[in-house]
Write a protein that holds these residues in place. Structure first.
Motif, short mmCIF file in Angstrom:
data_model
loop_
_atom_site.label_atom_id
_atom_site.label_comp_id
_atom_site.label_asym_id
_atom_site.label_seq_id
_atom_site.Cartn_x
_atom_site.Cartn_y
_atom_site.Cartn_z
N PRO A 41 0.81 -1.23 0.00
CA PRO A 41 0.00 0.00 0.00
C PRO A 41 0.85 1.29 0.00
CG PRO A 41 -0.73 -1.49 1.74
CD PRO A 41 0.54 -2.05 1.18
N ARG A 42 2.14 1.16 0.28
CA ARG A 42 3.02 2.33 0.37
C ARG A 42 3.89 2.48 -0.89
NH1 ARG A 42 5.79 1.39 6.11
NH2 ARG A 42 6.92 3.25 5.48
N LEU A 43 3.35 2.09 -2.04
CA LEU A 43 4.10 2.10 -3.29
C LEU A 43 4.69 3.47 -3.60
CD1 LEU A 43 5.05 0.79 -5.93
CD2 LEU A 43 2.80 1.31 -6.90
N GLU A 44 3.92 4.52 -3.44
CA GLU A 44 4.40 5.86 -3.76
C GLU A 44 5.59 6.24 -2.88
OE1 GLU A 44 1.17 5.02 -3.41
OE2 GLU A 44 0.63 5.24 -5.53
N GLU A 45 5.55 5.83 -1.62
CA GLU A 45 6.69 6.09 -0.73
C GLU A 45 7.91 5.31 -1.20
OE1 GLU A 45 7.95 5.58 3.98
OE2 GLU A 45 5.89 5.21 3.37
N LEU A 46 7.72 4.05 -1.60
CA LEU A 46 8.81 3.23 -2.10
C LEU A 46 9.47 3.86 -3.33
CD1 LEU A 46 7.40 -0.41 -1.92
CD2 LEU A 46 9.39 0.44 -0.75
N GLU A 47 8.65 4.39 -4.21
CA GLU A 47 9.18 4.99 -5.43
C GLU A 47 10.02 6.23 -5.14
OE1 GLU A 47 5.90 3.67 -8.78
OE2 GLU A 47 5.42 5.39 -7.50
N GLY A 48 9.83 6.84 -4.00
CA GLY A 48 10.61 8.01 -3.63
C GLY A 48 11.87 7.72 -2.85
N VAL A 49 12.10 6.45 -2.50
CA VAL A 49 13.28 6.09 -1.72
C VAL A 49 14.49 6.04 -2.65
CG1 VAL A 49 14.37 4.29 -0.33
CG2 VAL A 49 11.95 4.81 -0.02
N GLU A 50 15.55 6.75 -2.26
CA GLU A 50 16.74 6.83 -3.10
C GLU A 50 17.53 5.52 -3.12
OE1 GLU A 50 20.30 9.89 -3.04
OE2 GLU A 50 18.35 10.88 -2.81
N GLN A 51 17.85 4.98 -1.96
CA GLN A 51 18.58 3.71 -1.87
C GLN A 51 17.64 2.69 -1.24
OE1 GLN A 51 22.16 4.53 0.33
NE2 GLN A 51 23.22 5.22 -1.51
N LEU A 52 17.03 1.90 -2.10
CA LEU A 52 15.95 1.03 -1.65
C LEU A 52 16.42 -0.16 -0.82
CD1 LEU A 52 12.90 0.85 -1.77
CD2 LEU A 52 13.11 -0.48 -3.87
N ARG A 53 17.55 -0.78 -1.18
CA ARG A 53 17.98 -1.98 -0.46
C ARG A 53 18.18 -1.74 1.04
NH1 ARG A 53 22.27 -5.87 -2.93
NH2 ARG A 53 20.86 -7.60 -2.68
N PRO A 54 18.97 -0.73 1.45
CA PRO A 54 19.11 -0.51 2.90
C PRO A 54 17.79 -0.14 3.56
CG PRO A 54 20.70 0.83 1.67
CD PRO A 54 19.82 0.16 0.68
N TRP A 55 16.96 0.60 2.85
CA TRP A 55 15.67 0.98 3.39
C TRP A 55 14.81 -0.26 3.64
CZ3 TRP A 55 10.44 0.94 2.18
CH2 TRP A 55 9.63 1.86 2.86
N LEU A 56 14.79 -1.17 2.67
CA LEU A 56 14.02 -2.42 2.82
C LEU A 56 14.58 -3.26 3.96
CD1 LEU A 56 13.54 -3.42 -0.93
CD2 LEU A 56 11.74 -2.70 0.67
N ASN A 57 15.90 -3.33 4.08
CA ASN A 57 16.51 -4.07 5.19
C ASN A 57 16.10 -3.49 6.53
OD1 ASN A 57 17.89 -6.07 3.77
ND2 ASN A 57 19.70 -4.79 3.49
N ARG A 58 16.04 -2.16 6.60
CA ARG A 58 15.64 -1.51 7.85
C ARG A 58 14.19 -1.84 8.19
NH1 ARG A 58 18.07 2.98 7.06
NH2 ARG A 58 16.42 4.08 5.97
N VAL A 59 13.31 -1.82 7.19
CA VAL A 59 11.90 -2.17 7.40
C VAL A 59 11.78 -3.62 7.87
CG1 VAL A 59 9.67 -2.53 6.25
CG2 VAL A 59 10.99 -0.45 5.79
#
Length: 197
Positions: free
Chosen positions: A52-70
């Protein structure tokens, strides 16, 4: 294989963003959870939570570390909810082939019967000592020293300064060394052992 087999525009956008990171997410989840089923469930929970947070995901610059943090935060939340402490032996973190390589790095280059005997004795001892560390310290130590994660990556996932990670790693290694030394060294003589009176 796509995360979502149906082809809505939203699902395709989500798939393009997340699919390249699923293997790494699963490996990280397995390191945290220690079991295939738990790791798969953890990744699935994160994917469901993020869709449901697709728009937020699309705005993340470095997705891999962000996903690991989540994923890490999801894991911590689950552990707190279940009120359990995950104690697993080293052999679940490091396979037998990697374990011998890891032990070889601690020992001399001369592989002989003494080395094999010491490894057989040290393995269970190391498992027990690692199990005695707090779960977050054990995970941090294994991510850095066994999996080879960089300090910067761990700091980003845990959302703490790099200096904090370095000091925690130092304390974890020191605690591990002290506990191993206590296990390996023979107990001191207390005067009750005589030399043939």
């Amino acid at each position: 294989m796509a995360i979502f087999p149906f082809k809505s525009s939203r699902a395709r956008r989500f798939d393009v963003l997340v699919q390249p990171h699923l293997d790494a997410l699963y490996r990280f989840a397995f390191r945290l959870a220690g079991q295939q089923q738990d790791a798969e469930d953890l990744v699935q929970d994160v994917v469901i939570k993020l869709y449901p947070r697709l728009e937020e995901l699309e705005g993340v610059e470095q997705l891999r570390p962000w996903l690991n943090r989540v994923l890490y935060r999801q894991f911590i939340d689950q552990v707190r909810r279940k009120g359990r402490q995950l104690d697993r032996p080293l052999t679940e973190f490091v396979g037998p082939e990697d374990q011998s390589d890891w032990f070889d790095s601690l020992e001399s280059d001369q592989a002989g019967p003494d080395l094999h005997l010491e490894q057989a004795r040290l393995g269970p001892m190391l498992d027990a000592v690692l199990a005695g560390l707090p779960p977050d310290h054990r995970t941090m130590l294994l991510l850095h020293d066994v999996d080879g994660w960089r300090v910067e990556d761990i700091a980003e996932v845990l959302d703490v300064p790099e200096g904090t990670i370095k000091s925690r790693l130092h304390r974890c290694r020191s605690a591990l060394r002290n506990k191993l030394r206590h296990e390996v060294e023979p107990p001191p003589l207390d005067g009750r052992v005589g030399l043939g009176d």
